[in-house]
Scaffold this active site. Sequence first.
Site, mmCIF file in Angstrom:
data_model
loop_
_atom_site.group_PDB
_atom_site.id
_atom_site.type_symbol
_atom_site.label_atom_id
_atom_site.label_comp_id
_atom_site.label_asym_id
_atom_site.label_seq_id
_atom_site.Cartn_x
_atom_site.Cartn_y
_atom_site.Cartn_z
ATOM 1 N N GLU A 89 2.426 5.074 -4.132
ATOM 2 C CA GLU A 89 2.435 6.011 -5.286
ATOM 3 C C GLU A 89 3.740 6.797 -5.337
ATOM 4 O OE1 GLU A 89 -0.065 5.688 -3.055
ATOM 5 O OE2 GLU A 89 -1.167 4.347 -4.380
ATOM 6 N N ASP A 127 0.833 -1.220 0.000
ATOM 7 C CA ASP A 127 0.000 0.000 0.000
ATOM 8 C C ASP A 127 0.859 1.259 0.000
ATOM 9 O OD1 ASP A 127 -2.312 1.587 0.119
ATOM 10 O OD2 ASP A 127 -2.550 1.360 2.294
ATOM 11 N N ASP A 131 -9.229 3.107 -2.832
ATOM 12 C CA ASP A 131 -10.274 3.533 -1.892
ATOM 13 C C ASP A 131 -11.529 4.059 -2.581
ATOM 14 O OD1 ASP A 131 -8.278 2.897 -0.149
ATOM 15 O OD2 ASP A 131 -7.822 4.956 0.426
#
Length: 643
Positions: free
Chosen positions: A316, A313, A426
Amino acid sequence: MSEGYGKIKKYIYGTPLKTGAVVLDIPASDGTPAPFTYDAAGDTFTYNLKDRDMVFGLGETVRGINKRGWRYTSNNSDDPHHEETKESLYASQNFLIIDDGAECFGVFVDNPGTVTFDIGYTSAGVLTIKAQYNDTDFYVLNGDTPLELVTTFRKLVGKSYIPPLWAFGYGQSRWGYKTAGDIRAVAKGYKEAGIPVDMIYMDIDYMQDFKDFTVNPERFPDFENFVQEMKEQGIRLIPIIDAGVKIEDGYEIYEEGVKNGFFCKKEDGTNLVAAVWPGKVHFPDFLNFKAAEWFGRKYKALTDAGIEGFWNDMNEPAIFYTEDHLKEVFDGIDEYKGKEIDIWEYFKFNDLVSSLSNNPEDYKRFYHDFNGVKVRHDKVHNLYGFYMTKSAGEAFKEIAPDKDILLFSRASYTGMHRYGGVWTGDNFAWWSHLLLNIKMMPSLNMTGFLYSGADIGGFNANTTEDLMMRWVEFGLFTPLFRNHSALGTRDQELYRFERKKDFKNLIELRHALAPYIIRNFCYAAENDTMYIKPLWFEYRGDERTREVEDQLLVGDSIMIAPVYEQNATGRYVYLPEKMKMLRFRSYDDYDEEILEAGDHYVKAALNEVLVFLRSGKELTLAKPGSRVGEADVKIDKTIFFKE
Ligand code: MIG
């Protein structure tokens, strides 16, 4: 190795880096990348769209299967607002197919910085591609059909990841399971309701102070035994790993990373300090192969404890703030102190504070040692999640050589599909996000991200029982089948709802379909094709299928038509050929009806799943009860449609 060369042309602009996206070495061509023209002054590639051109691809993006009419920007972003006016989500797959039904071609833009695809947005009939820094390998693909272009593209970028077969089961996740007791309670809830669950995910709360590769010993005493205890119930635990490494003296990962220079550095050579969940962190330089090898091996702490799957997670990478920009913001606030501010100043003040997270300027503050080349992060931004996942995928061969490990990531770029899957981040508990999930799946499949899926039920905001049920009815066809939700939202484990029996039937239907799903998934991976397709890709002669975006082909035998509207008890379905409709309430309770080609309104009560068996095909169903992916799974029945 000359097979395929004729179908792929490569044009080089500037000085492209070797991103790792492609696995074929295509010799460069000179001249213009027809059918695009290249304008050197504006650094822009242009193609004039024909009226009938449809545009497919880009993987994980907003809007429809046909991408015409919007501008998309590849710039991996931690942004939970997947609204239709967004240009960027967490992933970048710069592959497009343009098809007018007679002629088609593909394009792949291998550039890991920001790339904008204006697909009839500025001007309805014009497609332009523009990179922020045009150091690009620009590939043009030729072929006779969209499906052939998909296969050509996938030969260029390499084989898709195949997860361990148990990963085709059903997973329960939630941000907020804090203790072994919480997880035991979830397992018990499922058991008491008779609903099978194959995986339980562990979100950041399992760690000690959000430190990667640690397990909080108070909340998870004797972790190894706990992993075993769950496995004996048929449940695998899947922990999360975050990109940022906590800055803390005595924390092994931090100390080794600093000592070996494995973290991303600023211009002055010091390590970038950012803040994410653990507080202040450094970012491992996954683009440096030595750092990647080092970090990948750290997963061993968990694989040694019996863990067989991970989700990566915040890669980015997501940044809550950097130390440097925080200082700038405080300085800015100081200037406002004691001053009267008007409305316009108030807006500026607000912007100042909200500029803290994921600030584009912060992505220019640090550098990578990309195998010997110093490169500023923003120029390779979209590679970060790919290289984090690659580091794990490659390490697993060393640290867990006799096991297949489940791996998927939030951020991605083409090439990562060889190492893991993706979940689409999300989303919200919105009916429109169920529809977005439906439309995204074929695009992800084109780009090679076969093992993929969305947070079922919706991550943000409170779900409802009917949304959850409709979402499970679609999700049970997606390879990654996971119910996940955010901290603070309504509990959405399936046993929390009133219609437990219906949920049990649906998860059992997934188990019954698992052999079909697995066989077709593996076929798609091994043959560089798609597991989930738009109708158009198979029925290209049928004009009507151009615009069908809410029905999909799954594997070689079936078409699905999910219900995605609240209070709907049926829907319109277009059949491109005569099919056998199966209306499933459970794996062994269903109606059959032969429907002619054309338009139909079909009923589907809240607990009913519509499956359409194509002519001459068969659908195999296993008896639920045995474990997904295990060799002793027995085929219970085969439904045929032979005319
Ligand atoms: O800032 O780990 O997309 O799945 O539950 C939020 C907590 C961080 C974002 C992920 C989500 C996960 C959450 N994470």
